[in-house]
Design a protein around this motif. Structure first.
Motif, PDB file in Angstrom:
ATOM      1  N   LEU A 133     -24.386   6.992  -3.355  1.00  0.00           N
ATOM      2  CA  LEU A 133     -24.775   7.866  -2.259  1.00  0.00           C
ATOM      3  C   LEU A 133     -24.433   9.319  -2.566  1.00  0.00           C
ATOM      4  O   LEU A 133     -25.203  10.228  -2.237  1.00  0.00           O
ATOM      5  CB  LEU A 133     -24.091   7.418  -0.962  1.00  0.00           C
ATOM      6  N   LYS A 134     -23.301   9.518  -3.237  1.00  0.00           N
ATOM      7  CA  LYS A 134     -22.894  10.869  -3.606  1.00  0.00           C
ATOM      8  C   LYS A 134     -23.907  11.498  -4.558  1.00  0.00           C
ATOM      9  O   LYS A 134     -24.241  12.669  -4.438  1.00  0.00           O
ATOM     10  CB  LYS A 134     -21.508  10.833  -4.250  1.00  0.00           C
ATOM     11  N   ILE A 172     -27.143  10.772  -4.768  1.00  0.00           N
ATOM     12  CA  ILE A 172     -28.365  11.055  -4.018  1.00  0.00           C
ATOM     13  C   ILE A 172     -28.210  12.324  -3.200  1.00  0.00           C
ATOM     14  O   ILE A 172     -29.116  13.165  -3.158  1.00  0.00           O
ATOM     15  CB  ILE A 172     -28.735   9.849  -3.122  1.00  0.00           C
ATOM     16  N   ILE A 173     -27.055  12.487  -2.567  1.00  0.00           N
ATOM     17  CA  ILE A 173     -26.806  13.694  -1.774  1.00  0.00           C
ATOM     18  C   ILE A 173     -26.793  14.923  -2.683  1.00  0.00           C
ATOM     19  O   ILE A 173     -27.377  15.952  -2.343  1.00  0.00           O
ATOM     20  CB  ILE A 173     -25.494  13.553  -0.979  1.00  0.00           C
ATOM     21  N   SER A 174     -26.172  14.813  -3.836  1.00  0.00           N
ATOM     22  CA  SER A 174     -26.156  15.928  -4.788  1.00  0.00           C
ATOM     23  C   SER A 174     -27.568  16.287  -5.230  1.00  0.00           C
ATOM     24  O   SER A 174     -27.929  17.461  -5.314  1.00  0.00           O
ATOM     25  CB  SER A 174     -25.313  15.585  -6.005  1.00  0.00           C
ATOM     26  N   LEU A 200     -30.363  15.760  -3.601  1.00  0.00           N
ATOM     27  CA  LEU A 200     -31.063  16.381  -2.470  1.00  0.00           C
ATOM     28  C   LEU A 200     -30.652  17.838  -2.287  1.00  0.00           C
ATOM     29  O   LEU A 200     -31.497  18.697  -2.000  1.00  0.00           O
ATOM     30  CB  LEU A 200     -30.812  15.592  -1.188  1.00  0.00           C
ATOM     31  N   ILE A 201     -29.380  18.129  -2.467  1.00  0.00           N
ATOM     32  CA  ILE A 201     -28.909  19.510  -2.354  1.00  0.00           C
ATOM     33  C   ILE A 201     -29.522  20.374  -3.454  1.00  0.00           C
ATOM     34  O   ILE A 201     -29.979  21.497  -3.186  1.00  0.00           O
ATOM     35  CB  ILE A 201     -27.361  19.561  -2.393  1.00  0.00           C
TER      36      ILE A 201
END
Length: 86
Positions: A2-3, A5-7, A9-10
Motif C-alpha cells: 500500500l505504501k 501505491i501511495i508513493s 500516486l503522489i
C-alpha cells in the motif's frame, strides 16, 4: 504494498501538476549558467529543473542506501561469526 501505491500516486500527481504548470507558462526567459547562456521557455526550464532535482535526489538516496547495505552485510557476518563461536 500500500505504501508503494501511495508513493506512486503522489509521484503521478506531482508530475501532472508540473505538466499543468508548465503548459501555462510559454514565456521565453534568458538563462545564464556557468559556461553559456540560453533562451528557454519557462515550461522547459521547469521540466529541466525538476529532472535535475530528481536525479540529484536519487543519487543522494542511492549513496545512503549503499552505505546501509554495506553496514548490514558487515553486521550480518559478525553475527554469524558470533553465533558459530557459541
Amino acid at each position: 504494498m500500500l505504501k508503494g501505491i501511495i508513493s506512486l500516486l503522489i509521484i503521478v500527481f506531482l508530475l501532472a501538476l508540473a505538466f499543468a504548470i508548465g503548459s501555462q507558462n510559454e514565456a521565453v526567459v534568458a538563462v545564464n549558467y556557468l559556461i553559456a547562456k540560453a533562451q528557454l521557455r519557462i515550461s522547459t526550464l521547469i521540466a529541466i529543473s525538476l529532472a535535475v532535482g530528481v536525479i540529484i535526489g536519487l543519487l543522494i538516496m542511492l549513496t545512503s542506501w549503499l552505505s546501509l547495505r554495506v553496514k548490514l552485510t558487515s553486521t550480518r557476518s559478525r553475527l554469524k561469526k558470533a553465533l558459530k563461536e557459541n
